[in-house]
Design a protein around this motif. Structure first.
Motif, mmCIF file in Angstrom:
data_model
loop_
_atom_site.group_PDB
_atom_site.id
_atom_site.type_symbol
_atom_site.label_atom_id
_atom_site.label_comp_id
_atom_site.label_asym_id
_atom_site.label_seq_id
_atom_site.Cartn_x
_atom_site.Cartn_y
_atom_site.Cartn_z
ATOM 1 N N ALA A 5 0.846 -1.198 0.000
ATOM 2 C CA ALA A 5 0.000 0.000 0.000
ATOM 3 C C ALA A 5 0.876 1.241 0.000
ATOM 4 O O ALA A 5 1.704 1.421 0.896
ATOM 5 N N LEU A 6 0.702 2.081 -1.006
ATOM 6 C CA LEU A 6 1.410 3.351 -1.100
ATOM 7 C C LEU A 6 0.448 4.450 -0.669
ATOM 8 O O LEU A 6 -0.560 4.699 -1.337
ATOM 9 N N ILE A 7 0.738 5.079 0.459
ATOM 10 C CA ILE A 7 -0.151 6.102 1.021
ATOM 11 C C ILE A 7 0.307 7.478 0.581
ATOM 12 O O ILE A 7 1.445 7.888 0.836
ATOM 13 N N ASN A 8 -0.578 8.191 -0.066
ATOM 14 C CA ASN A 8 -0.321 9.575 -0.462
ATOM 15 C C ASN A 8 -0.818 10.501 0.648
ATOM 16 O O ASN A 8 -2.017 10.570 0.900
ATOM 17 N N PRO A 9 0.076 11.238 1.324
ATOM 18 C CA PRO A 9 -0.356 12.081 2.439
ATOM 19 C C PRO A 9 -1.048 13.375 2.038
ATOM 20 O O PRO A 9 -1.361 14.187 2.911
ATOM 21 N N ARG A 54 3.160 18.417 9.408
ATOM 22 C CA ARG A 54 2.830 17.850 10.722
ATOM 23 C C ARG A 54 1.389 17.347 10.769
ATOM 24 O O ARG A 54 1.103 16.279 11.315
ATOM 25 N N ALA A 55 0.482 18.125 10.184
ATOM 26 C CA ALA A 55 -0.927 17.742 10.194
ATOM 27 C C ALA A 55 -1.186 16.474 9.388
ATOM 28 O O ALA A 55 -2.184 15.781 9.615
ATOM 29 N N ALA A 56 -0.297 16.163 8.444
ATOM 30 C CA ALA A 56 -0.488 14.971 7.617
ATOM 31 C C ALA A 56 -0.226 13.684 8.384
ATOM 32 O O ALA A 56 -0.723 12.623 7.999
ATOM 33 N N GLY A 57 0.551 13.741 9.477
ATOM 34 C CA GLY A 57 0.893 12.533 10.211
ATOM 35 C C GLY A 57 -0.322 11.732 10.657
ATOM 36 O O GLY A 57 -0.423 10.526 10.369
ATOM 37 N N PRO A 58 -1.273 12.343 11.381
ATOM 38 C CA PRO A 58 -2.467 11.593 11.792
ATOM 39 C C PRO A 58 -3.286 11.077 10.612
ATOM 40 O O PRO A 58 -3.912 10.009 10.713
ATOM 41 N N GLN A 59 -3.295 11.823 9.512
ATOM 42 C CA GLN A 59 -4.032 11.360 8.339
ATOM 43 C C GLN A 59 -3.388 10.121 7.731
ATOM 44 O O GLN A 59 -4.078 9.195 7.280
ATOM 45 N N VAL A 60 -2.061 10.092 7.726
ATOM 46 C CA VAL A 60 -1.354 8.908 7.224
ATOM 47 C C VAL A 60 -1.668 7.699 8.095
ATOM 48 O O VAL A 60 -1.948 6.602 7.592
ATOM 49 N N LEU A 61 -1.625 7.892 9.405
ATOM 50 C CA LEU A 61 -1.916 6.785 10.321
ATOM 51 C C LEU A 61 -3.346 6.283 10.135
ATOM 52 O O LEU A 61 -3.598 5.070 10.095
ATOM 53 N N ALA A 62 -4.296 7.210 9.978
ATOM 54 C CA ALA A 62 -5.694 6.811 9.771
ATOM 55 C C ALA A 62 -5.856 6.040 8.467
ATOM 56 O O ALA A 62 -6.594 5.042 8.409
ATOM 57 N N PRO A 87 5.937 12.059 6.970
ATOM 58 C CA PRO A 87 5.022 12.377 8.085
ATOM 59 C C PRO A 87 4.453 11.127 8.750
ATOM 60 O O PRO A 87 4.113 10.148 8.088
ATOM 61 N N GLY A 88 4.383 11.171 10.072
ATOM 62 C CA GLY A 88 3.764 10.102 10.824
ATOM 63 C C GLY A 88 4.579 8.839 10.955
ATOM 64 O O GLY A 88 4.076 7.824 11.456
ATOM 65 N N ILE A 89 5.859 8.893 10.558
ATOM 66 C CA ILE A 89 6.619 7.654 10.459
ATOM 67 C C ILE A 89 6.812 6.969 11.808
ATOM 68 O O ILE A 89 6.671 5.751 11.925
ATOM 69 N N GLU A 90 7.130 7.743 12.848
ATOM 70 C CA GLU A 90 7.382 7.107 14.148
ATOM 71 C C GLU A 90 6.129 6.409 14.666
ATOM 72 O O GLU A 90 6.180 5.249 15.105
ATOM 73 N N GLU A 91 5.005 7.090 14.608
ATOM 74 C CA GLU A 91 3.758 6.506 15.092
ATOM 75 C C GLU A 91 3.349 5.297 14.248
ATOM 76 O O GLU A 91 2.885 4.279 14.785
ATOM 77 N N LEU A 92 3.526 5.413 12.949
ATOM 78 C CA LEU A 92 3.115 4.328 12.069
ATOM 79 C C LEU A 92 3.969 3.082 12.297
ATOM 80 O O LEU A 92 3.450 1.960 12.371
ATOM 81 N N ARG A 93 5.275 3.268 12.454
ATOM 82 C CA ARG A 93 6.138 2.111 12.699
ATOM 83 C C ARG A 93 5.867 1.485 14.071
ATOM 84 O O ARG A 93 5.987 0.266 14.234
ATOM 85 N N ALA A 94 5.504 2.318 15.033
ATOM 86 C CA ALA A 94 5.193 1.781 16.357
ATOM 87 C C ALA A 94 3.910 0.958 16.337
ATOM 88 O O ALA A 94 3.758 0.021 17.128
ATOM 89 N N TRP A 95 3.000 1.310 15.433
ATOM 90 C CA TRP A 95 1.692 0.643 15.406
ATOM 91 C C TRP A 95 1.640 -0.536 14.442
ATOM 92 O O TRP A 95 1.088 -1.592 14.762
ATOM 93 N N ALA A 96 2.205 -0.380 13.254
ATOM 94 C CA ALA A 96 2.007 -1.364 12.187
ATOM 95 C C ALA A 96 2.795 -2.638 12.450
ATOM 96 O O ALA A 96 3.911 -2.608 12.987
ATOM 97 N N ASP A 97 2.226 -3.767 12.037
ATOM 98 C CA ASP A 97 2.935 -5.041 12.154
ATOM 99 C C ASP A 97 3.480 -5.499 10.805
ATOM 100 O O ASP A 97 3.812 -6.668 10.619
#
Length: 224
Positions: A5-9, A54-62, A87-97
């Motif tokens: 999946a390629l996510i466009n922020p 910065r605002a794109a981070g939560p959108q990427v995670l969602a 954007p959102g890389i730290e949160e996404l890596r912490a969450w995604a498996d």
């Protein structure tokens, strides 16, 4: 098939489709890959400054959560985030498996290979400081020759692709001739077609970040 999946922020579906098409030239269906283009639900059509980055981070995670919970979710084996500010890389890596690959990190690793000094050419002056901070955070500052920016409003340039290509080519040339870069990254997922257009004009590698990320995806998945 191995789904990626390629996510466009940003919210431009046309940009998503363009980046996914570029990704499919590296993650080829003949090799067992399928690229899913995913567009975030909310935000601007282009990330041009640090506030929107910065605002794109939560959108990427969602978007990642929605994709992995969707009908193809169990088949998705990697995520790619298609914005150069990662954007959102730290949160996404912490969450995604599943592995998460981001285009700036992948492009810098490729540009810096073998100790090369590298520069970045891009259209977004509002992100210059964020890009420099990302270089530093990734430990690449000693090889970084700096950023060269195209003149003109980024959104206006995006609407005039031929002008944008030539201005980016000028910026690449400055990275090489004036800064001593031994490789140059085109700094932006939405600049993917421009990156392909200027490759081959110069005596050093000109790296498109989306293909660099896709090559990293292949390495990661083929090792596992």
């Amino acid at each position: 098939m191995t789904f990626v999946a390629l996510i466009n922020p940003n919210t431009s579906v046309a940009t998503t489709e363009m980046m996914a098409a570029i990704a499919r030239r590296t993650l080829r269906s003949d090799d067992g890959y399928e690229v899913l283009g995913v567009t975030v639900a909310d935000g601007p059509t282009m990330l041009v400054d640090e506030d929107v980055l910065r605002a794109a981070g939560p959108q990427v995670l969602a978007a990642a959560r929605s994709t992995l919970a969707g009908p193809e979710g169990e088949r998705v084996k990697a995520l790619v985030v298609g914005a150069f500010g990662d954007p959102g890389i730290e949160e996404l890596r912490a969450w995604a498996d599943v592995p998460v690959v981001v285009i700036a990190e992948a492009a810098m690793a490729e540009a810096a290979a073998g100790g090369r000094r590298f520069g970045i050419a891009t259209t977004t002056p509002g992100l210059a400081a964020a890009i420099a901070a990302r270089v530093d955070r990734l430990g690449r500052s000693s090889q970084y020759t700096g950023i060269r920016l195209t003149p003109g409003d980024p959104l206006e340039l995006a609407a005039a692709p031929e002008v944008m290509r030539e201005r980016l080519a000028d910026a690449v040339g400055a990275c090489i001739a004036e800064d001593g870069a031994e490789a140059v990254i085109i700094g932006g997922g939405p600049l993917g077609e421009a990156a392909e257009a200027v490759q081959g004009r110069f005596p050093v590698p000109v790296i498109g970040p989306v293909p660099a990320a896709c090559r990293e995806v292949r390495r990661v998945l083929e090792r596992s």
